[in-house]
Design a protein around this motif. Structure first.
Motif, mmCIF file in Angstrom:
data_model
loop_
_atom_site.group_PDB
_atom_site.id
_atom_site.type_symbol
_atom_site.label_atom_id
_atom_site.label_comp_id
_atom_site.label_asym_id
_atom_site.label_seq_id
_atom_site.Cartn_x
_atom_site.Cartn_y
_atom_site.Cartn_z
ATOM 1 N N TYR A 135 5.336 24.181 57.264
ATOM 2 C CA TYR A 135 5.320 24.090 55.690
ATOM 3 C C TYR A 135 4.879 22.625 55.398
ATOM 4 C CZ TYR A 135 7.482 28.640 55.319
ATOM 5 O OH TYR A 135 8.125 29.843 55.424
ATOM 6 N N PHE A 191 7.550 20.692 57.462
ATOM 7 C CA PHE A 191 8.827 21.358 58.298
ATOM 8 C C PHE A 191 8.291 22.607 59.123
ATOM 9 C CE2 PHE A 191 12.426 19.594 55.576
ATOM 10 C CZ PHE A 191 11.842 19.060 54.665
ATOM 11 N N PHE A 250 15.353 25.950 59.685
ATOM 12 C CA PHE A 250 14.121 25.021 59.319
ATOM 13 C C PHE A 250 14.405 23.737 60.251
ATOM 14 C CE2 PHE A 250 11.838 26.606 55.837
ATOM 15 C CZ PHE A 250 12.833 27.313 54.907
ATOM 16 N N GLN A 288 14.140 19.487 60.907
ATOM 17 C CA GLN A 288 14.725 18.505 59.989
ATOM 18 C C GLN A 288 13.765 17.930 59.237
ATOM 19 O OE1 GLN A 288 14.486 18.094 62.959
ATOM 20 N NE2 GLN A 288 14.374 16.065 63.777
ATOM 21 N N ALA A 290 6.787 29.221 61.619
ATOM 22 C CA ALA A 290 6.031 28.796 60.455
ATOM 23 C C ALA A 290 5.949 27.439 60.222
ATOM 24 C CB ALA A 290 6.386 29.487 59.048
ATOM 25 N N GLN A 332 9.779 26.100 60.770
ATOM 26 C CA GLN A 332 10.895 27.231 60.554
ATOM 27 C C GLN A 332 10.729 28.197 61.613
ATOM 28 O OE1 GLN A 332 9.666 30.068 57.715
ATOM 29 N NE2 GLN A 332 11.474 30.402 56.574
ATOM 30 N N TRP A 342 16.691 32.620 59.456
ATOM 31 C CA TRP A 342 15.873 31.730 59.257
ATOM 32 C C TRP A 342 16.354 30.003 59.270
ATOM 33 C CZ3 TRP A 342 16.454 35.543 56.186
ATOM 34 C CH2 TRP A 342 15.633 36.748 56.089
ATOM 35 N N TYR A 351 11.906 32.333 62.163
ATOM 36 C CA TYR A 351 12.054 33.509 61.552
ATOM 37 C C TYR A 351 12.082 34.742 62.743
ATOM 38 C CZ TYR A 351 6.968 34.045 61.207
ATOM 39 O OH TYR A 351 5.652 34.093 61.372
#
Lengths: 125, 106
Positions: B36, B87, B97, B99, B34, B89, B95, B91
């Motif tokens: 964000y 960010f 992320f 940096q 994902a 990520q 999870w 999953y």
């Protein structure tokens, strides 16, 4: 629209405890796994803990294992994070986050589509 | 544990530029990735899930691609509202992320 509202943050001394809450305005709260994610000041995002929709399965990052406990009360649509033996490095904004899909569809590992506004936890003497 | 490495850490760009951010996983995560967007003082906002699926309500100038260990987020024409930190990520298992990549005004 689904909303998540965290509360319970504040200033606590090293070694102290704090309990965070996350209230969800979602009728089908029990169908979704939930997580806590934190962000130290000026830093990136760190996943902390997750819980299945039923509450029967819980998961923790190594950095908090044995000190933090995640739980949920599906009758109150509320997620909790009990934080014990707090350290300076636990200082962060803590977000609760909702899995994008129902657990029955996506399992527990999922992206987070809904986030709370965050609550600040400061561990300092 | 699966590690996520994003590049660059900071990116300077102008309105209208095409912007690409890269994310690498330390092992294969299939398409369980994902992206964000986060603005100062705000919670992250989901843009892309399953590597290339656009979240509802997200402008079509955002796109994601990749699978396995290499992923990219592309903004086709940078808009003033897009200056933020991004960010990735994974999953696939738990999870993790990246940096973060700060997109700033050139």
């Amino acid at each position: 629209e689904v909303q998540l509202v965290e509360s319970g943050g504040g200033l606590v001394q090293p070694g102290g405890s704090l309990r965070l809450s996350c209230a969800a305005s979602r009728f089908t709260f029990k169908n979704y796994a939930m997580s806590w994610v934190r962000q130290a000041p000026g830093k990136g995002l760190e996943w902390v803990s997750a819980i299945s929709g039923s509450g029967g399965s819980t998961y923790y990052a190594d950095s908090v294992k044995g000190r933090f406990t995640i739980s949920r009360d599906n009758s109150k649509n509320t997620l909790y994070l009990q934080m014990n033996s707090l350290r300076a490095e636990d200082t962060a904004v803590y977000y609760c986050a909702n899995d994008r899909d129902k657990e029955a569809v996506a399992g527990i590992w999922d992206a987070f589509d809904i986030w709370g506004q965050g609550t600040m936890v400061t561990v300092s003497s | 544990d699966i590690q996520m490495t994003q590049s660059p850490s900071t990116l300077s760009a102008s309105v209208g530029d095409r912007v690409t951010i890269t994310c690498r996983a330390s092992q294969s995560i299939s398409s369980w990735l994902a992206w964000y967007q986060q603005k100062p003082g705000k919670a992250p906002k989901l843009l892309i899930y399953k590597a290339s699926s656009l979240e509802s309500g997200v402008p079509s100038r955002f796109s994601g691609s990749g699978s396995g260990t290499e992923f990219t987020l592309t903004i086709s024409s940078l808009q003033p509202d897009d200056f933020a930190t991004y960010f990735c990520q994974q999953y696939n298992s738990y999870w993790t992320f990246g940096q973060g990549t700060k997109v700033e005004i050139k």
